[in-house]
Design an enzyme around this catalytic site. Sequence first.
Site, mmCIF file in Angstrom:
data_model
loop_
_atom_site.group_PDB
_atom_site.id
_atom_site.type_symbol
_atom_site.label_atom_id
_atom_site.label_comp_id
_atom_site.label_asym_id
_atom_site.label_seq_id
_atom_site.Cartn_x
_atom_site.Cartn_y
_atom_site.Cartn_z
ATOM 1 C CD GLU A 124 -1.767 2.300 1.698
ATOM 2 O OE1 GLU A 124 -1.495 3.221 0.889
ATOM 3 O OE2 GLU A 124 -1.777 2.460 2.922
ATOM 4 C CB CYS A 143 -1.700 7.249 1.647
ATOM 5 S SG CYS A 143 -2.919 6.101 2.300
#
Length: 478
Positions: A249, A283
Amino acid sequence: MVKTYKCFIGGQWVEAAGRDWIEVENPATGEVFARVPDCGTEDAARAVEAAETARASWALLPPVERADYLYRICDGLRRERDHFAKLLVLEQGKTLDEAGFEVDDTIRYMSYAAEAARRIQGEILPADAPGEQLFIFRVPYGVTLGICAYNYPLALIGRKLGPALVAGNVMILKPHEATPITGSEFCRIVEEAGLPPGVVNLVTGTGAALGTALVENPLTRMISVTGSIRAGQAIARSAAKNLAALSLELGGNAPFIVLKDADIDAAVEAAVVARFANAGQVCICNESVLVEESVADEFTEKLLERAASVKLGDPMRNEGVGPVTTHASVERIDALVKASIAQGAELAFGGERGSGSFAKGHWYEPTVLLNAEASMKTVADEIFGPVLPIVRIGGYEEALSIANSRPDGLSAYLWTRDSSIFMDAVKRLETGTIFLNKGIVGYVNGFHNGHKLSGLGGEDGTHGLEGYMQKRTVYMAY
């Protein structure tokens, strides 16, 4: 007073073999408040060996028994919610309210994983010959590695550890060197919950040596990473040595697309909340606004009015946006802003490091840039800080072209009432998550994943759980 922590290996609290230490700073003040072991290759080997020793017996437990241990960890986190929230403020810099939400999210991630204990499914398929049966089982990988970023030191542990353990794996946790304290305290909760030694291990350290030793150990069979694209690429290269499974990720550069028929007021509020949450260190934050020319003046005026209320403040008192976590982040953010201004962007407000009472620590003012262009550094690169550039566009197709031209693809926001554009974006927008007329959010039963350079695999929900299991096919004659 500087508090000393140790690593947690095989159910024991130990120092690094080399007796070296890392100092941990409070990002709001720059003061060192703790130190943790700076582990190396010998410590990595000890952690993997401890995990391997625990692997077989843990995998043989019924999933519901493994889940019971997760529930005990959740109980411990609930009892000490305020303690962990203050730790997060102290080492990461988010506000106390945001830190409390992170503790709650960690409990949700781990509870969801525990609830999945009765939903681990295999398959029964017909065979091609009489007197035979075909089965596909889902089984654990064994020793797994959880490498966590600094923006959510506790939630990322829960997000990885919960599904890993309920699926029958054991795990070694490697927190970011800037935020290792919450992880160390979390392992105290693990110890109190009575998990068998070696099921959960934690090592702290800096440099490539520790990470490489953990990743390249042949006993490490699955690696879950939250971090930058550069870090993910390096880990993927190291993991290739033993063909370890990967869940990456990685970073993203989410556009916030506002078209002419959008609900402007709602879009403004969503853009400000998403950009300045956790000092911009999320993010899936909107990294830039792409607003259609015909509504750009209205949107910009309202956004500036709303964003002007976002100020720096003491995070422990919820007085405003806290510091970014590391000094290196401040340096990178400042360089990106200066580069964009040199390229012609207009500074609406902000654009400076902290001053006065915010002169110490890792502070950067909430910043908005006008007249930005897609080629500018603050638009083209991931900022990961409290800076929002605004780009004027001709329409949906231009926004789509800008978004899809990027090498990453983690998330994107789209504001429009046109259902045909909704459906077109679902098919053509090259990103793992799309927020349609919706602000930033993440549900435990969703799936958090990136496309292109933003990663492989993913986390959360049933698909996240699936990533911690491999398949075993059985052909049986009877």
